[in-house]
Design a protein around this motif. Structure first.
Motif, PDB file in Angstrom:
ATOM      1  N   UNK A 157       1.112  -4.944  -9.926  1.00 34.36           N
ATOM      2  CA  UNK A 157       2.641  -4.873 -10.157  1.00 34.36           C
ATOM      3  C   UNK A 157       3.491  -5.865  -9.075  1.00 34.36           C
ATOM      4  N   UNK A 158       2.909  -5.776  -8.227  1.00 33.16           N
ATOM      5  CA  UNK A 158       3.636  -6.851  -7.107  1.00 33.16           C
ATOM      6  C   UNK A 158       3.731  -8.022  -7.193  1.00 33.16           C
ATOM      7  N   UNK A 159       3.282  -8.505  -8.368  1.00 34.26           N
ATOM      8  CA  UNK A 159       3.621  -9.729  -8.882  1.00 34.26           C
ATOM      9  C   UNK A 159       4.681  -9.892  -9.891  1.00 34.26           C
ATOM     10  N   UNK A 160       5.222  -8.693 -10.117  1.00 34.25           N
ATOM     11  CA  UNK A 160       6.503  -8.798 -10.959  1.00 34.25           C
ATOM     12  C   UNK A 160       6.137  -8.388 -12.670  1.00 34.25           C
ATOM     13  N   UNK A 161       7.047  -8.941 -13.501  1.00 36.46           N
ATOM     14  CA  UNK A 161       6.701  -8.916 -14.815  1.00 36.46           C
ATOM     15  C   UNK A 161       5.772  -9.858 -15.268  1.00 36.46           C
ATOM     16  N   UNK A 162       4.979  -9.594 -16.308  1.00 38.40           N
ATOM     17  CA  UNK A 162       4.931  -8.278 -16.828  1.00 38.40           C
ATOM     18  C   UNK A 162       3.927  -7.103 -16.598  1.00 38.40           C
ATOM     19  N   UNK A 163       3.547  -7.200 -15.275  1.00 35.04           N
ATOM     20  CA  UNK A 163       2.573  -6.559 -14.554  1.00 35.04           C
ATOM     21  C   UNK A 163       3.036  -4.807 -14.226  1.00 35.04           C
ATOM     22  N   UNK A 164       4.515  -5.067 -14.091  1.00 37.18           N
ATOM     23  CA  UNK A 164       5.130  -3.735 -13.595  1.00 37.18           C
ATOM     24  C   UNK A 164       5.455  -2.762 -14.521  1.00 37.18           C
ATOM     25  N   UNK A 165       4.868  -2.937 -15.781  1.00 38.25           N
ATOM     26  CA  UNK A 165       5.201  -1.818 -16.840  1.00 38.25           C
ATOM     27  C   UNK A 165       4.315  -0.791 -16.890  1.00 38.25           C
ATOM     28  N   UNK A 166       4.048   0.092 -17.823  1.00 42.48           N
ATOM     29  CA  UNK A 166       3.483   1.301 -18.006  1.00 42.48           C
ATOM     30  C   UNK A 166       2.202   0.707 -18.910  1.00 42.48           C
ATOM     31  N   UNK A 167       1.149   1.336 -18.386  1.00 39.52           N
ATOM     32  CA  UNK A 167      -0.157   0.973 -19.387  1.00 39.52           C
ATOM     33  C   UNK A 167      -0.374   2.325 -20.370  1.00 39.52           C
ATOM     34  N   UNK A 168      -0.955   1.798 -21.724  1.00 35.36           N
ATOM     35  CA  UNK A 168      -1.045   2.771 -22.685  1.00 35.36           C
ATOM     36  C   UNK A 168      -1.694   3.974 -22.130  1.00 35.36           C
ATOM     37  N   UNK A 169      -1.622   5.189 -22.802  1.00 38.53           N
ATOM     38  CA  UNK A 169      -2.044   6.367 -22.506  1.00 38.53           C
ATOM     39  C   UNK A 169      -1.414   7.390 -21.519  1.00 38.53           C
ATOM     40  N   UNK A 170      -1.935   8.572 -21.362  1.00 38.52           N
ATOM     41  CA  UNK A 170      -1.287   9.452 -20.623  1.00 38.52           C
ATOM     42  C   UNK A 170      -2.001   9.662 -19.409  1.00 38.52           C
ATOM     43  N   UNK A 171      -1.179  10.021 -18.286  1.00 40.65           N
ATOM     44  CA  UNK A 171      -1.598  10.213 -16.835  1.00 40.65           C
ATOM     45  C   UNK A 171      -2.296  11.586 -16.808  1.00 40.65           C
ATOM     46  N   UNK A 172      -2.866  11.735 -15.751  1.00 39.27           N
ATOM     47  CA  UNK A 172      -3.680  13.158 -15.253  1.00 39.27           C
ATOM     48  C   UNK A 172      -2.924  13.891 -14.083  1.00 39.27           C
ATOM     49  N   UNK A 173      -3.084  14.776 -13.630  1.00 39.39           N
ATOM     50  CA  UNK A 173      -2.240  15.556 -12.626  1.00 39.39           C
ATOM     51  C   UNK A 173      -2.728  14.952 -11.329  1.00 39.39           C
ATOM     52  N   UNK A 174      -1.827  15.076 -10.270  1.00 36.22           N
ATOM     53  CA  UNK A 174      -2.200  14.886  -8.936  1.00 36.22           C
ATOM     54  C   UNK A 174      -3.417  15.614  -8.488  1.00 36.22           C
ATOM     55  N   UNK A 175      -3.503  16.899  -8.708  1.00 40.21           N
ATOM     56  CA  UNK A 175      -4.808  17.340  -8.521  1.00 40.21           C
ATOM     57  C   UNK A 175      -5.965  17.040  -9.083  1.00 40.21           C
ATOM     58  N   UNK A 176      -5.801  17.014 -10.260  1.00 41.66           N
ATOM     59  CA  UNK A 176      -7.053  16.573 -10.970  1.00 41.66           C
ATOM     60  C   UNK A 176      -7.515  15.162 -10.388  1.00 41.66           C
ATOM     61  N   UNK A 177      -6.620  14.125 -10.248  1.00 39.49           N
ATOM     62  CA  UNK A 177      -7.009  12.816  -9.618  1.00 39.49           C
ATOM     63  C   UNK A 177      -7.854  13.044  -8.309  1.00 39.49           C
ATOM     64  N   UNK A 178      -6.983  13.804  -7.336  1.00 41.09           N
ATOM     65  CA  UNK A 178      -7.656  13.999  -6.150  1.00 41.09           C
ATOM     66  C   UNK A 178      -9.206  14.857  -6.128  1.00 41.09           C
TER      67      UNK A 178
END
Length: 667
Positions: free
Chosen positions: A526-547
């Motif tokens: 995403x630091x290289x700007x569009x189009x890499x700064x968008x949202x990837x398909x799918x749903x996120x998980x919670x902060x605790x689940x990730x940790x």
């Protein structure tokens, strides 16, 4: 203490009170601790998600945990008391899938550092590496690592040996893509390796040819990579690479790692480091195996694998000092889904552009693109059965949905044949970049662990523009299905797969929580700007689940949850202190985290310069800036890549020492 806000009740009063009562109950017999941390936000990541403010360490083991007052009886004359000033303390990170020796060698190599470059930028950087080495290596092999190959192809089209032959050198050159499935070589390297127009494609690999003929182009895919064999680095260089890797790990807060492709060489090197008291992370190794040619070879493979693991396994109980654990194998079922490699095994065909141009807006399924897994189902089932019965666990590389299914099928076959041995084995399926919705619930049903690399759920040149088109829109929701597998009942285990990507664990956690990169983090596309700064398909998980994926879930997969993975009295004092509170920073800032202090078994093995002053600690090893600026200069953006910038990439052309990466994604 106050209940942590905004966590949906995950960190509860019940957990806090329970910790306090437990500490008070044992306080009358308390021995003075070696270290006490106070005035912090301490997240235990235990079963009830407890939060405390103080923690005591005695002999490398947690001896108390609770409120500041609860640790008073543990403070003696010689106890070091560290005031956290409200900072977050948590269990040390457990990375369940990485390649530490190859990663260390990459730190010593000429490194493209995953940057999306065109062919001119590529050649410019390599020429700088060549010039920096001077006359002493005029004819030596030059290895270049961490090339963003999909981006190179997108920016410059086909790149082949003719481009590399423009470099001012007589040296053979091999360039390794960061996905470890593709290499580019110049004509001199092809000549030395005896790769000619008459050389056939090896099993499981491909020699790409120049248009209109059989002449090798210099692009080698999967098993084709093994046709090019630069001289291996010396043991001294490999040992230096291990030291460099461990330095980066402790700086990143990693207190336990699993080397996902390992052999006897790893045991020799890391045993030396353990013997010299330089092993600063708990080491787990997956013994790499390839499939036998037929069912008749299964028993011999199982027997030889068991004998090798028994020779290297440390059977001692986990204690404060890190040890070397050999208890699992690693096998590769397929390659990668990314275009143009597409060596992963998939249930449905890949799609190709209708008019032959990648920029086409019309793509259609092409049955000729189908790949079978590298292992037959029958041989895989029999091999894992023999290993599981012998007490050996397994981790399998599965990138495409068909390979994922093969791995799950093998677990099911064992469960059905041995219904009374439910807890007898651990099977981890690594990556699952593409999985099928029919298989998500099977992870929980079969007790199989998904070991996933969160950072791949951000837009990058590996997906844009061609990989998404190659998979078809209907499969986008099946990519990086962390939440779907978790919702179906099986928690995720995290593995960075470093050095496939930069080692940036909190960027990966940010991606898991948001499905987006970070435009301010140079390790993020995403630091290289569009189009890499968008949202990837799918749903996120919670902060605790990730940790939890990078702490206690990893410990469970390694059969080590009784000793590590959470902060509980009696467990090892493996912990880290963070610059900012992971649970309280805005989502967009999760990946801008810094580890201030890393402790393994009660020893402070890393602390930033500022943390040394703030906490009054002296780490076991001096910081890089104090002793070895040359390591910083070898790498784009510095040793840990924190200083990387787009403007600075072209100016960095320092030669890194030559090395060889044994990472394999094929049979």
């Amino acid at each position: 203490m106050a209940l942590t806000p905004g966590l949906g009740g995950a960190f509860s009063w019940l957990g806090i009170i329970g910790l306090g009562l437990a500490s008070i109950a044992g306080a009358s017999n308390a021995e003075p601790a070696d270290v006490v941390f106070r005035n912090g936000r301490i997240y235990a990541l235990d079963d009830v998600s407890s939060v405390a403010s103080a923690l005591a360490v005695k002999g490398g083991i947690i001896s108390a945990l609770g409120a500041d007052a609860d640790t008073e009886p543990f403070i003696g004359v010689d106890t070091q008391v560290i005031d956290l000033h409200g900072r977050m303390l948590m269990p040390g990170l457990i990375d369940s899938h990485m390649h530490v020796l190859p990663g260390g060698l990459a730190l010593l190599n000429c490194d493209m550092n995953y940057q999306p470059v065109d062919v001119n930028q590529l050649l410019s950087h390599i020429q700088g590496c060549i010039d920096g080495d001077g006359e002493k290596a005029k004819t030596d092999w030059l290895e270049v690592v961490n090339l963003d190959y999909p981006s190179l192809v997108t920016k410059s089209g086909e790149v082949n040996k003719r481009d590399l032959d423009k470099l001012q050198t007589e040296r053979p050159i091999v360039i390794r893509s960061s996905d470890y499935h593709t290499v580019l070589v110049n004509s001199r390297a092809l000549e030395i390796s005896n790769i000619t127009a008459a050389t056939p494609d090896p099993p499981g690999g491909k020699i790409e040819r120049l248009s209109g003929g059989q002449e090798p182009s210099g692009v080698l895919q999967d098993a084709g990579r093994d046709l090019v064999n630069p001289p291996p680095p010396t043991e001294a260089v490999r040992l230096e690479a291990c030291r460099a890797a461990l330095r980066l790990l402790r700086q990143a807060g990693i207190t336990t790692f699993q080397e996902a492709v390992a052999g006897p060489d790893h045991h020799v090197l890391f045993s030396q480091l353990r013997g010299s008291d330089e092993l600063t992370a708990r080491a787990y190794f997956d013994f790499s195996i390839d499939p036998p040619e037929s069912m008749e070879g299964v028993q011999a493979l199982v027997s030889s694998t068991l004998a090798a693991i028994i020779r290297m396994q440390d059977t001692s109980i986990i204690g404060p000092k890190p040890t070397l654990k050999w208890q699992a194998i690693k096998g590769f079922l397929d390659g990668v889904i990314t275009y143009p490699a597409r060596t992963a095994a998939v249930v449905d065909p890949y799609w190709n552009p209708v008019n032959g141009s990648e920029t086409s807006d019309k793509w259609a399924p092409d049955p000729s693109t189908m790949n079978q897994p590298y292992w037959s189902q029958e041989i895989l089932n029999a091999t894992l059965e023999g290993l599981f019965l012998a007490g050996i666990d397994a981790q399998l590389h599965v990138d495409g949905d068909l390979a994922v299914r093969y791995g799950l099928n093998a677990a099911q076959a064992f469960r059905e044949k041995y219904p009374d041995r439910k807890g007898d084995f651990k099977l981890g399926l690594a990556h699952e970049e593409l999985s099928h919705q029919d298989d998500w619930a099977r992870f929980a049903e079969l007790g199989v662990d998904p070991i996933m690399s969160f950072q791949w759920a951000q837009l990058s040149s590996f997906y844009i523009p061609s990989t998404f088109s190659s998979l078809g829109d209907y499969r986008k929701g099946n990519l990086q299905a962390h939440r779907r597998i978790e919702e179906a009942g099986r928690p995720i285990v995290y593995g960075s797969d470093w050095p496939i990507d930069p080692l940036d664990e909190f960027l990966a956690l940010k991606v898991a929580v948001t499905r987006t990169g970070d435009p301010t983090n140079p390790n993020s596309p995403a630091s290289f700007g569009p189009p890499y700064d968008g949202i990837f398909p799918g749903d996120p998980i919670s902060r605790e689940s990730a940790l939890r994926a990078i702490t206690i879930n990893g410990a469970r997969f390694l059969r080590a949850e009784a000793a590590i993975g959470s902060l509980e009295v009696g467990k090892m004092a493996d912990l880290i202190v963070l610059e900012r509170n992971y649970f309280e920073v805005p989502e967009e800032e999760i990946g801008r985290q810094r580890v201030l202090l890393t402790m393994v078994g009660g020893e402070v093995v890393f602390a930033t310069d500022n943390a040394q002053s703030e906490f009054g600690v002296t780490p076991k090893f001096p910081n890089l800036s104090q002793t070895d600026g040359q390591l910083n200069r070898r790498a784009m953006g510095g040793f840990d890549r924190r200083d990387l910038s787009r403007e600075g990439v072209a100016a960095v052309s320092i030669l890194r020492r030559r090395g060889q990466c044994p990472h394999k994604h094929h049979v």
